[in-house]
Design a protein around this motif. Structure first.
Motif, PDB file in Angstrom:
ATOM      1  N   PHE A  11       0.832  -1.207   0.000  1.00  0.00           N
ATOM      2  CA  PHE A  11       0.000   0.000   0.000  1.00  0.00           C
ATOM      3  C   PHE A  11       0.870   1.263   0.000  1.00  0.00           C
ATOM      4  O   PHE A  11       0.576   2.226  -0.713  1.00  0.00           O
TER       5      PHE A  11
ATOM      6  N   LEU B  34       2.181   1.793  -3.371  1.00  0.00           N
ATOM      7  CA  LEU B  34       1.099   2.233  -4.266  1.00  0.00           C
ATOM      8  C   LEU B  34       0.829   3.728  -4.075  1.00  0.00           C
ATOM      9  O   LEU B  34       0.678   4.471  -5.052  1.00  0.00           O
ATOM     10  N   VAL B  35       0.789   4.168  -2.808  1.00  0.00           N
ATOM     11  CA  VAL B  35       0.561   5.600  -2.528  1.00  0.00           C
ATOM     12  C   VAL B  35       1.678   6.429  -3.173  1.00  0.00           C
ATOM     13  O   VAL B  35       1.414   7.408  -3.871  1.00  0.00           O
TER      14      VAL B  35
ATOM     15  N   LEU C 195       1.478   6.222  -7.078  1.00  0.00           N
ATOM     16  CA  LEU C 195       0.324   6.959  -7.604  1.00  0.00           C
ATOM     17  C   LEU C 195       0.526   8.458  -7.441  1.00  0.00           C
ATOM     18  O   LEU C 195       0.175   9.242  -8.336  1.00  0.00           O
ATOM     19  N   TYR C 196       1.094   8.857  -6.295  1.00  0.00           N
ATOM     20  CA  TYR C 196       1.330  10.286  -6.066  1.00  0.00           C
ATOM     21  C   TYR C 196       2.302  10.843  -7.112  1.00  0.00           C
ATOM     22  O   TYR C 196       2.074  11.896  -7.696  1.00  0.00           O
TER      23      TYR C 196
ATOM     24  N   TYR D  61      -1.285  11.381  -9.404  1.00  0.00           N
ATOM     25  CA  TYR D  61      -2.018  12.425  -8.671  1.00  0.00           C
ATOM     26  C   TYR D  61      -1.474  13.824  -8.968  1.00  0.00           C
ATOM     27  O   TYR D  61      -2.232  14.754  -9.210  1.00  0.00           O
TER      28      TYR D  61
ATOM     29  N   ILE E 203      -2.374  14.799 -12.533  1.00  0.00           N
ATOM     30  CA  ILE E 203      -3.816  15.021 -12.741  1.00  0.00           C
ATOM     31  C   ILE E 203      -4.262  16.284 -12.001  1.00  0.00           C
ATOM     32  O   ILE E 203      -4.955  17.134 -12.564  1.00  0.00           O
ATOM     33  N   LEU E 204      -3.817  16.406 -10.741  1.00  0.00           N
ATOM     34  CA  LEU E 204      -4.203  17.606  -9.981  1.00  0.00           C
ATOM     35  C   LEU E 204      -3.607  18.860 -10.621  1.00  0.00           C
ATOM     36  O   LEU E 204      -4.242  19.916 -10.621  1.00  0.00           O
TER      37      LEU E 204
ATOM     38  N   LEU F 240      -5.751  19.658 -13.516  1.00  0.00           N
ATOM     39  CA  LEU F 240      -7.037  20.191 -13.031  1.00  0.00           C
ATOM     40  C   LEU F 240      -6.858  21.630 -12.547  1.00  0.00           C
ATOM     41  O   LEU F 240      -7.694  22.494 -12.826  1.00  0.00           O
TER      42      LEU F 240
ATOM     43  N   VAL G 273     -10.566  11.538  -9.817  1.00  0.00           N
ATOM     44  CA  VAL G 273      -9.705  12.330  -8.920  1.00  0.00           C
ATOM     45  C   VAL G 273     -10.432  13.586  -8.443  1.00  0.00           C
ATOM     46  O   VAL G 273     -10.387  13.931  -7.256  1.00  0.00           O
ATOM     47  N   GLU G 274     -11.136  14.226  -9.352  1.00  0.00           N
ATOM     48  CA  GLU G 274     -11.840  15.457  -8.965  1.00  0.00           C
ATOM     49  C   GLU G 274     -12.959  15.160  -7.968  1.00  0.00           C
ATOM     50  O   GLU G 274     -13.182  15.933  -7.026  1.00  0.00           O
TER      51      GLU G 274
ATOM     52  N   TYR H 237     -11.240  14.406  -4.678  1.00  0.00           N
ATOM     53  CA  TYR H 237     -10.652  15.640  -4.139  1.00  0.00           C
ATOM     54  C   TYR H 237     -11.745  16.581  -3.624  1.00  0.00           C
ATOM     55  O   TYR H 237     -11.605  17.183  -2.562  1.00  0.00           O
TER      56      TYR H 237
ATOM     57  N   PHE I  93      -5.079  14.205   0.500  1.00  0.00           N
ATOM     58  CA  PHE I  93      -5.563  13.544  -0.707  1.00  0.00           C
ATOM     59  C   PHE I  93      -4.811  12.268  -1.118  1.00  0.00           C
ATOM     60  O   PHE I  93      -5.466  11.234  -1.336  1.00  0.00           O
ATOM     61  N   PRO I  94      -3.470  12.291  -1.215  1.00  0.00           N
ATOM     62  CA  PRO I  94      -2.793  11.085  -1.753  1.00  0.00           C
ATOM     63  C   PRO I  94      -3.146   9.802  -1.004  1.00  0.00           C
ATOM     64  O   PRO I  94      -3.476   8.792  -1.623  1.00  0.00           O
ATOM     65  N   LEU I  95      -3.090   9.834   0.319  1.00  0.00           N
ATOM     66  CA  LEU I  95      -3.349   8.606   1.068  1.00  0.00           C
ATOM     67  C   LEU I  95      -4.828   8.223   1.010  1.00  0.00           C
ATOM     68  O   LEU I  95      -5.170   7.063   0.763  1.00  0.00           O
TER      69      LEU I  95
ATOM     70  N   ALA J  78      -7.172   9.063  -1.165  1.00  0.00           N
ATOM     71  CA  ALA J  78      -7.597   8.645  -2.509  1.00  0.00           C
ATOM     72  C   ALA J  78      -7.099   7.234  -2.801  1.00  0.00           C
ATOM     73  O   ALA J  78      -7.809   6.420  -3.407  1.00  0.00           O
ATOM     74  N   THR J  79      -5.881   6.927  -2.351  1.00  0.00           N
ATOM     75  CA  THR J  79      -5.332   5.584  -2.603  1.00  0.00           C
ATOM     76  C   THR J  79      -6.112   4.537  -1.815  1.00  0.00           C
ATOM     77  O   THR J  79      -6.307   3.418  -2.308  1.00  0.00           O
ATOM     78  N   ILE J  80      -6.553   4.903  -0.613  1.00  0.00           N
ATOM     79  CA  ILE J  80      -7.388   3.957   0.153  1.00  0.00           C
ATOM     80  C   ILE J  80      -8.633   3.613  -0.664  1.00  0.00           C
ATOM     81  O   ILE J  80      -8.982   2.444  -0.837  1.00  0.00           O
TER      82      ILE J  80
ATOM     83  N   VAL K  83      -9.200   3.943  -3.930  1.00  0.00           N
ATOM     84  CA  VAL K  83      -8.887   3.227  -5.180  1.00  0.00           C
ATOM     85  C   VAL K  83      -8.503   1.770  -4.884  1.00  0.00           C
ATOM     86  O   VAL K  83      -8.984   0.846  -5.553  1.00  0.00           O
ATOM     87  N   PHE K  84      -7.677   1.581  -3.866  1.00  0.00           N
ATOM     88  CA  PHE K  84      -7.184   0.236  -3.533  1.00  0.00           C
ATOM     89  C   PHE K  84      -8.340  -0.670  -3.087  1.00  0.00           C
ATOM     90  O   PHE K  84      -8.483  -1.797  -3.564  1.00  0.00           O
TER      91      PHE K  84
END
Lengths: 180, 291
Positions: A31, A34-35, A38-39, A43, A46-47, A50, B94-95, B98, B114-116, B118-120, B122-123
């Motif tokens: 995990f 993955l964080v 993905l970050y 992320y 994408i952010l 956005l 993501v939006e 967020y 957000f990173p943690l 959002a990953t929770i 998604v996972f």
């Protein structure tokens, strides 16, 4: 009993759940990775997009507002200019009308004066012509009278001859006058 | 007319599934075609690497991670102002997440949480949804003498208690770290109140409740995922065709809801942890008066 799910394991209690420190650690690491991935991979990008897009939309809206405000100001300025132009036009028109009126009056006065002058001149010329004619007639008569007198003096003073002579002189005078 | 034409074979399949299943076998008096499904509380061992056992749930979690990384990696590889389909899908996801986080935590903390969080989401969601693929309950190994798969190669990671427990521990640490980060040691005043016995007791309860969250987080997710798996197994076993589809739809919903609940609760507790506490407010008020 039709069918019941059967427990595959013989373990009982909390042990049957299969809690395993190594599996737990594996999930924690999985995990965490993955964080982090993905970050880093998604992320942020994408952010970022956005944010950029919302910034662009905000800028576009502000730009649109500015353009709209400017257009409004320009329209107001144009209307002001139009109004001023119209007022200026009306003022120029009024001035032109006034000038035209003045000119017309001036021309009329001048024409009247010229006409009067012309009439006066014509009268004067007529008067001069008449005087000249009278003077000429007078001199003609004088000449005729002299001629008549000469002829009278050279002839006997016969009344009938005298009368004939006068008639002759007058006829001659008439003939002269007719020629002139 | 067209819908009736479709409905008739569907109903026929449903009745046939019911007749061929254990209910039909009992009513019509013939031998059951398949055995009752086996429920495994613990994950099953697939292989070992240097003494470390790789289970089917862990393998499934890794596969899910690969799928997530491929999806997000490919979708965000070439970010464009005018998005394509995949980028558009990721942007919507993501939006939405967020916006959800910002709605609760505010602009100040949203970007950090957000990173943690959002990953929770998604996972958990992808683990649950991927387990609905037909390869999960069908591909595996047969035990000696068995005529069906006894060890599944892949199994939803949510049904392995180690996964919800790991996420619960991460959520717990995340919440407490943020509490300490914002309030420093003042955060401990929430738990250790020495004003009067009632306050002391409340503080103690608060402390216990924080640790109990680990258990509640773990068993909520584990219970829902395992229950979903059992329901799908049983409905497929009992009715064969058509009816399980309804439950597959339900499990899609459950997967999303559980992911949202896990993320939402972590978010709520973190927001509570970083929110100004009573002691701090008094401190700020005193500081304000001094100024």
């Amino acid at each position: 009993m039709l069918a019941a799910p059967r427990l595959a394991e013989e373990a009982t209690g909390i042990g049957a759940l299969g809690i395993d420190p190594w599996s737990l650690l594996a999930y924690l690491v999985t995990f965490g990775l993955l964080v982090a991935l993905l970050y880093t991979l998604a992320y942020k990008r994408i952010l970022g997009v956005l944010d950029a897009r919302s910034g662009r939309i905000r800028d576009s809206l502000e730009e649109a507002d500015r353009v709209r405000r400017e257009a409004q100001e320009q329209q107001e300025a144009m209307q002001r200019t139009l109004l001023e132009g119209r007022e200026e036009g009306q003022r120029v028109l009024a001035e032109a009308r006034e000038a035209a009126e003045r000119y017309r009056e001036q021309q009329a006065t001048q024409a009247r004066a010229e006409a009067t002058q012309l009439i006066e001149r014509a009268r004067e010329e007529i008067r001069q012509e008449r005087d000249a004619a009278l003077e000429q007639v007078r001199s003609e008569f004088a000449s005729l009278a002299v001629t008549a007198a000469e002829r009278i003096i050279h002839r006997s003073l016969d009344p009938d001859a005298h009368r004939d002579l006068i008639d002759e002189v007058l006829a001659e005078g008439d003939a002269r006058a007719g020629r002139n | 007319m067209k819908s009736r034409l479709i409905l008739l074979p569907v109903l026929g399949l449903a009745v046939l599934g019911l007749a061929l299943g254990p209910i039909g076998a009992k009513l019509l008096g013939f031998e059951r075609l398949i055995d009752a499904p086996a429920v495994h509380l613990a994950p099953q061992k697939i292989f070992t690497i240097g003494g470390f056992t790789v289970t089917n749930t862990l393998l499934s979690a890794w596969l899910t991670c690969i799928v997530i990384l491929l999806l997000f990696g490919l979708g965000s590889r070439r970010m464009a102002m005018v998005p394509g389909r995949l980028q558009g899908f990721l942007e919507v996801l993501v939006e939405a997440l967020y916006g959800f986080i910002r709605g609760m935590a505010g602009e100040r903390y949203a970007r950090r949480f957000f990173p943690l969080l959002a990953t929770i989401f998604v996972f958990v969601a992808f683990n649950a949804w991927m387990a609905l693929l037909p390869i999960y309950p069908t591909v595996g190994f047969k035990a000696e003498g068995a005529d069906h798969v006894t060890t599944h190669l892949l199994r939803s990671a949510g049904t392995d208690i180690n996964m919800p427990l790991a996420l619960a521990l991460i959520a717990f640490v995340f919440i407490e770290v943020w509490g300490f980060r914002v309030h420093r040691f003042g955060y401990l005043r929430e738990f250790f109140r020495f004003g009067n016995p009632v306050q002391t007791f409340i503080g103690l309860l608060e402390l216990i409740s924080h640790f109990i969250r680990i258990i509640s987080f773990t068993f909520r997710l584990f219970g829902n995922m395992l229950a979903g798996e059992i329901v799908l197994f049983m409905m497929t076993f009992l009715t064969f065709f058509v009816t399980p589809i309804i439950f597959y739809g339900l499990e899609i919903l459950v997967g999303g809801v559980q992911a949202l609940v896990f993320m939402g609760l972590t978010l709520v507790f973190t927001v509570l942890a970083v929110a100004p506490h009573e002691g701090h407010q008094e401190g700020h008020a005193e500081a304000g008066q001094q100024h």
